[in-house]
Design a protein around this motif. Structure first.
Motif, mmCIF file in Angstrom:
data_model
loop_
_atom_site.group_PDB
_atom_site.id
_atom_site.type_symbol
_atom_site.label_atom_id
_atom_site.label_comp_id
_atom_site.label_asym_id
_atom_site.label_seq_id
_atom_site.Cartn_x
_atom_site.Cartn_y
_atom_site.Cartn_z
ATOM 1 N N THR A 83 36.790 38.503 47.326
ATOM 2 C CA THR A 83 35.712 37.512 47.230
ATOM 3 C C THR A 83 34.977 37.369 48.554
ATOM 4 O O THR A 83 33.743 37.331 48.603
ATOM 5 C CB THR A 83 36.286 36.153 46.805
ATOM 6 O OG1 THR A 83 36.970 36.301 45.562
ATOM 7 C CG2 THR A 83 35.163 35.129 46.660
ATOM 8 N N SER A 84 35.741 37.300 49.668
ATOM 9 C CA SER A 84 35.110 37.158 50.988
ATOM 10 C C SER A 84 34.292 38.386 51.352
ATOM 11 O O SER A 84 33.197 38.280 51.911
ATOM 12 C CB SER A 84 36.179 36.901 52.053
ATOM 13 O OG SER A 84 37.060 38.009 52.166
ATOM 14 N N LEU A 99 31.094 38.253 49.300
ATOM 15 C CA LEU A 99 30.171 37.242 49.824
ATOM 16 C C LEU A 99 29.516 37.711 51.118
ATOM 17 O O LEU A 99 28.311 37.550 51.329
ATOM 18 C CB LEU A 99 30.915 35.928 50.056
ATOM 19 C CG LEU A 99 31.324 35.158 48.798
ATOM 20 C CD1 LEU A 99 32.188 33.960 49.172
ATOM 21 C CD2 LEU A 99 30.096 34.697 48.018
ATOM 22 N N THR A 100 30.355 38.313 51.993
ATOM 23 C CA THR A 100 29.808 38.817 53.266
ATOM 24 C C THR A 100 28.809 39.933 53.016
ATOM 25 O O THR A 100 27.710 39.958 53.605
ATOM 26 C CB THR A 100 30.943 39.333 54.164
ATOM 27 O OG1 THR A 100 31.897 38.292 54.364
ATOM 28 C CG2 THR A 100 30.400 39.803 55.506
#
Length: 247
Positions: A32-33, A36-37
């Motif tokens: 997820t990170s 998003l990044t």
């Protein structure tokens, strides 16, 4: 959710001990990170590219609608890489025709010789001291499509192009009317100097012609004054009458 639904998981392993649920949780957080990044980076890149395209379009729109001619000349390739459409108003040439000209063909021989010397010197200074964004102003003569000479003001700067080559960014402006005004002013000044010289000669001639009569009158007055005490009054009156008549 799937793991909790179909597999038995001890509470202590969820909270404290290593387990598959923790690994899956960490993996989901990591994915997820990263997403998003990556999404944020792509959004920034897309925004930057759009701004660059919009800025380039604005500059191109400004160049193509300007009455001045904006041009770029590659000093390594020895050819024009851009000329704005206003070249037609300046020289009566289409962009394609102007792009096919060499730098020498763009100017009269005298202006080209003078300009190329200045460009060589400015290029050396740029390479030596990296004098970026210094602007130079020159007045040159060019030929239009009818082989008539027109006067143009050049504002140029030397820069490094996108391909890494040195290039000249220039703006050309028609100053024919200004040069004609300067020519008329110089003509009037020349005529004024000629009239002033004629006036001085005329005054010099008058002064020379008046020098002898005035000198004679001065001598005659001196003689009267020397003899005024011993001379007969009637004779003195007669001499003064002659002097009045002569004057």
């Amino acid at each position: 959710v799937y793991y909790y639904s179909f597999f038995e998981v001890e509470a202590i392993s969820i909270t404290f001990g290593p387990s598959k649920i923790q690994e899956l949780t960490y993996l989901s957080f990591y994915i997820t990170s990263v997403m998003l990044t990556f999404g944020f980076i792509m959004m920034c890149i897309d925004r930057f590219v759009n701004e660059q395209i919009e800025s380039e379009d604005n500059y191109r729109l400004l160049a193509e609608n300007s009455s001045d001619v904006i041009w770029v000349y590659d000093l390594i390739l020895q050819r024009y890489t851009y000329i704005s459409p206003s070249i037609y108003q300046l020289r009566g040439l289409r962009v394609k025709e102007a792009m096919q000209e060499s730098f020498k063909d763009s100017f009269t021989l005298s202006s080209y010789t003078e300009l190329i010397e200045k460009i060589d010197q400015r290029t050396k200074e740029f390479r030596k001291e990296s004098l970026n964004k210094l602007y130079f102003t020159d007045e040159v003569s060019q030929l239009n499509n009818n082989k008539q000479i027109i006067w143009v003001e050049l504002i140029t700067s030397i820069q490094i192009g996108k391909n890494g080559n040195l290039e000249i960014l220039g703006v050309s402006r028609n100053i024919d009317s200004r040069k004609q005004i300067e020519k008329d002013i110089n003509k009037y000044l020349s005529e004024l100097e000629s009239l002033n010289s004629t006036k001085d000669k005329f005054l010099s001639i008058i002064a020379h012609d008046l020098k002898a009569p005035i000198g004679g009158i001065h001598t005659f007055v001196s003689m009267i004054l020397e003899e005024i005490d011993v001379q007969d009054l009637n004779k003195t009156k007669m001499e003064l009458s002659l002097l009045e008549y002569a004057s």
